[in-house]
Design a protein around this motif. Sequence first.
Motif, PDB file in Angstrom:
ATOM      1  N   VAL A 192      16.997  10.925  52.420  1.00 38.02           N
ATOM      2  CA  VAL A 192      15.970  12.136  52.427  1.00 38.02           C
ATOM      3  C   VAL A 192      15.836  13.118  50.832  1.00 38.02           C
ATOM      4  CG1 VAL A 192      15.461  14.436  53.284  1.00 38.02           C
ATOM      5  CG2 VAL A 192      15.979  12.491  54.768  1.00 38.02           C
ATOM      6  N   VAL A 193      17.192  13.111  50.393  1.00 32.41           N
ATOM      7  CA  VAL A 193      17.184  14.018  49.230  1.00 32.41           C
ATOM      8  C   VAL A 193      16.758  12.992  47.945  1.00 32.41           C
ATOM      9  CG1 VAL A 193      18.805  14.815  47.343  1.00 32.41           C
ATOM     10  CG2 VAL A 193      19.039  15.400  49.897  1.00 32.41           C
ATOM     11  N   GLU A 194      16.951  11.697  48.019  1.00 35.22           N
ATOM     12  CA  GLU A 194      16.484  10.786  47.219  1.00 35.22           C
ATOM     13  C   GLU A 194      15.023  10.673  47.133  1.00 35.22           C
ATOM     14  OE1 GLU A 194      20.359   7.771  46.286  1.00 35.22           O
ATOM     15  OE2 GLU A 194      19.122   7.545  47.951  1.00 35.22           O
ATOM     16  N   ASN A 195      14.478  10.658  48.318  1.00 35.06           N
ATOM     17  CA  ASN A 195      13.196  10.566  48.494  1.00 35.06           C
ATOM     18  C   ASN A 195      12.413  11.846  47.986  1.00 35.06           C
ATOM     19  OD1 ASN A 195      11.434   8.815  50.291  1.00 35.06           O
ATOM     20  ND2 ASN A 195      13.258   8.915  51.241  1.00 35.06           N
ATOM     21  N   LEU A 196      12.927  12.957  48.288  1.00 36.68           N
ATOM     22  CA  LEU A 196      12.465  14.300  47.537  1.00 36.68           C
ATOM     23  C   LEU A 196      12.583  14.214  45.950  1.00 36.68           C
ATOM     24  CD1 LEU A 196      13.573  16.941  50.213  1.00 36.68           C
ATOM     25  CD2 LEU A 196      11.565  16.058  49.887  1.00 36.68           C
ATOM     26  N   GLU A 197      13.756  13.676  45.747  1.00 43.15           N
ATOM     27  CA  GLU A 197      13.846  13.651  44.023  1.00 43.15           C
ATOM     28  C   GLU A 197      12.709  12.772  43.655  1.00 43.15           C
ATOM     29  OE1 GLU A 197      18.584  14.438  43.972  1.00 43.15           O
ATOM     30  OE2 GLU A 197      17.927  12.443  43.846  1.00 43.15           O
ATOM     31  N   MET A 198      12.411  11.562  44.208  1.00 40.36           N
ATOM     32  CA  MET A 198      11.297  10.741  43.644  1.00 40.36           C
ATOM     33  C   MET A 198      10.009  11.854  43.638  1.00 40.36           C
ATOM     34  SD  MET A 198      12.108   7.940  42.753  1.00 40.36           S
ATOM     35  CE  MET A 198      10.497   7.469  42.093  1.00 40.36           C
ATOM     36  N   GLY A 199       9.851  12.495  44.548  1.00 36.57           N
ATOM     37  CA  GLY A 199       8.676  13.469  44.490  1.00 36.57           C
ATOM     38  C   GLY A 199       8.344  14.042  42.936  1.00 36.57           C
ATOM     39  N   ALA A 200       9.802  14.496  42.431  1.00 30.21           N
ATOM     40  CA  ALA A 200       9.711  15.088  41.368  1.00 30.21           C
ATOM     41  C   ALA A 200       9.678  14.297  40.159  1.00 30.21           C
ATOM     42  CB  ALA A 200      10.813  16.316  41.424  1.00 30.21           C
ATOM     43  N   TYR A 201       9.473  12.903  40.294  1.00 30.68           N
ATOM     44  CA  TYR A 201       9.887  11.902  39.386  1.00 30.68           C
ATOM     45  C   TYR A 201       9.277  12.470  38.015  1.00 30.68           C
ATOM     46  CZ  TYR A 201      10.490   7.601  37.192  1.00 30.68           C
ATOM     47  OH  TYR A 201      11.020   6.580  36.199  1.00 30.68           O
ATOM     48  N   THR A 202       7.975  12.996  37.797  1.00 32.90           N
ATOM     49  CA  THR A 202       7.446  13.370  36.585  1.00 32.90           C
ATOM     50  C   THR A 202       7.939  14.722  36.023  1.00 32.90           C
ATOM     51  OG1 THR A 202       5.556  14.229  37.772  1.00 32.90           O
ATOM     52  CG2 THR A 202       5.266  12.115  37.239  1.00 32.90           C
ATOM     53  N   ARG A 203       8.670  15.296  36.766  1.00 31.92           N
ATOM     54  CA  ARG A 203       9.076  16.575  36.394  1.00 31.92           C
ATOM     55  C   ARG A 203      10.278  16.788  35.470  1.00 31.92           C
ATOM     56  NH1 ARG A 203       8.704  20.658  41.166  1.00 31.92           N
ATOM     57  NH2 ARG A 203       9.325  22.016  39.625  1.00 31.92           N
ATOM     58  N   LYS A 204      10.372  17.605  34.363  1.00 30.79           N
ATOM     59  CA  LYS A 204      11.473  17.451  33.514  1.00 30.79           C
ATOM     60  C   LYS A 204      12.342  18.874  33.822  1.00 30.79           C
ATOM     61  CE  LYS A 204      10.461  13.928  30.822  1.00 30.79           C
ATOM     62  NZ  LYS A 204       9.607  13.249  32.030  1.00 30.79           N
ATOM     63  N   ASP A 205      11.726  19.857  34.270  1.00 27.08           N
ATOM     64  CA  ASP A 205      12.291  21.097  34.638  1.00 27.08           C
ATOM     65  C   ASP A 205      13.280  21.122  35.702  1.00 27.08           C
ATOM     66  OD1 ASP A 205       9.976  20.847  36.203  1.00 27.08           O
ATOM     67  OD2 ASP A 205      10.093  22.885  36.691  1.00 27.08           O
ATOM     68  N   ARG A 206      14.601  21.072  35.383  1.00 28.12           N
ATOM     69  CA  ARG A 206      15.642  20.811  36.455  1.00 28.12           C
ATOM     70  C   ARG A 206      15.868  21.907  37.243  1.00 28.12           C
ATOM     71  NH1 ARG A 206      20.453  17.235  35.234  1.00 28.12           N
ATOM     72  NH2 ARG A 206      19.699  15.390  34.242  1.00 28.12           N
ATOM     73  N   SER A 207      15.802  23.061  36.886  1.00 26.62           N
ATOM     74  CA  SER A 207      15.886  24.419  37.719  1.00 26.62           C
ATOM     75  C   SER A 207      14.863  24.448  38.667  1.00 26.62           C
ATOM     76  CB  SER A 207      16.093  25.456  36.784  1.00 26.62           C
ATOM     77  OG  SER A 207      14.985  25.761  36.097  1.00 26.62           O
ATOM     78  N   GLY A 208      13.596  24.168  38.178  1.00 28.30           N
ATOM     79  CA  GLY A 208      12.253  24.384  38.924  1.00 28.30           C
ATOM     80  C   GLY A 208      12.511  23.345  40.176  1.00 28.30           C
TER      81      GLY A 208
END
Lengths: 236, 384
Positions: free
Chosen positions: A94-110
């Motif tokens: 589940v967490v990896e799926n959600l991380e894939m959702g943020a694939y294009t983003r660079k702002d880690r804290s966001g």
Amino acid sequence: MLLEINDLTLLYGRIQALHGISLHVDEGEVVALIGANGAGKTTTMRAISGLRPVASGSIVFDGTDVTRMRADLRVVRGIGQAPEGRGVFPGMTVVENLEMGAYTRKDRSGVAEDMKMVMDLFPRLHERRKQAGGTLSGGEQQMLAVGRALMARPKLLLLDEPSMGLAPMLIQQIFEIITRINEQGTTILLVEQNAQQALSRAHRGYVLETGRIVKEGTGRDLLHDPAVKEAYLGVA
Amino acid sequence: MTATVDKKRTAGFRSRWAAMPKQVRWAAIAALIVLLYILPNKWFYEYLGFPIGSDYFAFYTTRSDFAGVLFDTAVFVLLAVGLNVVVGFAGLLDLGYFGFYALGAYTVALLTSPESRFGTNWPWLAAVPLAVMVAMVSGVILGGPTLRLRGDYLAIVTLGFAEMIRLYAARNEGVLQGQRGIPAIPHPPGTGSDGKPLFGVVDARPYYWLMLTLILIVLLLVRNLANSRVGRAWVAIREDEDAAEIMGVPTFKYKLWAFAIGAAVAGLTGAVFAGKQTFINSDQFVLESSILVLAAVILGGAGNIKGAIVGGAVTWYLPEWLRGIGDLLGVEFDAAEYRILVFGLVVIVMMIFRPQGLVPNRRRAAEFADRRKEAVPQETVPNE
């Protein structure tokens, strides 16, 4: 206007799936696209997200013509999608799926912030965070698909049949969450067969029939339109 | 039943392995690497007390030169590691992997051999980077048009590509010198402590050590790639290409990368092979070999680097080891001849009972479980 579609046509081989569709979505709106099976709802979504090339017409998003833009670049521009049939990555947790959702983003804290936001929105996903996507129930996968799309912080969220295959109680729940997401500032274009729910939650709606838009209006107007009632709401 | 018991056992090993202190794990890996390096030495077996040449069930082969077998096995392992990037990581079915291997070998042969009509006479080492480049570039050329498409196009195109290379090499009497092939390819450079060349004809051990070193280098590179953003993109593409695209993954670019990296590894392997063999012709690049490498990857567990290593080693080494079994039973029987038949059956059996391979990738196993679920008739038909 956040999204503007003009006279869009699309072909599957020699079969024409969309016969000149025009619609628009304003910032902050929830817009519902309703219609029967095979009306072209999902095809319209796939054209907007860039998964299907269009034959003619134009798609303008946030002031940019994206008609011929690659799908992955449209994500960067702010189009997020929870696809039909959910499209959850079955082998990722589940967490990896959600991380894939943020694939294009660079702002880690966001991203971490949004991860928490999604987990708050769907406590069930938090319980299952280490479980593989493929082992989740239908409802959980739907939540994951919506949550994953949110992880990109889209300007426009495309939701394709979020209620498909869900139990009535879950349908209610998922629509409540859609409303909440919208209240937090995300514009939503929603494709639904569950016209009752979709139209009562949407600001505006379009009725699609065999690749053409046959009616448009506010959610309330369509909900009380006799023809719509008869065709999609199951009341004469 | 057995599958679940098995899963528990491997999971047990994995979690126990992961729970060990880092130093212990590193020491164990270092010990394994040292063991692999001393494996071809005769003194090692004498020290252990194995009677050389009599016992068919010792793990060195007796019918053929053990160091030579180890080299061939290492060739196979490196090919499997390379193909695993394409098939295992990115989920692209490449049926013509040996084509790139052939390109690497022919590039080296043409540039270095004094018998080559190119007449360049390069040293072996200078030709290797070029061989890798040629394989990689042809991977890009081949993948460019085909990877834009979904489905089985890639499998068909790669299948055709490998056969084209082989047939062209067999028929071309000009530069490639047809069936006669290209002889007199120079060995890798280096002089031993005794003043003789390090890489000769008789002793296969230096080639094995070279190959082993290359495997370790490639492993490190591939492992880092797999754990990077690129690796995550590959997993996403393999699991659901549409979904990957709407997550913002430039799918075509990453598929092409996987394909080109795989091709480059094959080209490198071919270049080393040519340097050992000193002679190549089209007969060494038959289609069966492509399929055998693919079988190795699937057998080991696609998507898992350890699986690729195990698969590659088993697929090449086991039949060589069993060569002697006919003698032992007193019949005329060479197990290695039945390699293709046996591994064909093994792959079929594996697909039925353990599609995730011997050493499965955690994700892959879940993907297969998911696919099985999908095979059950669904009540909801996706519209349009």
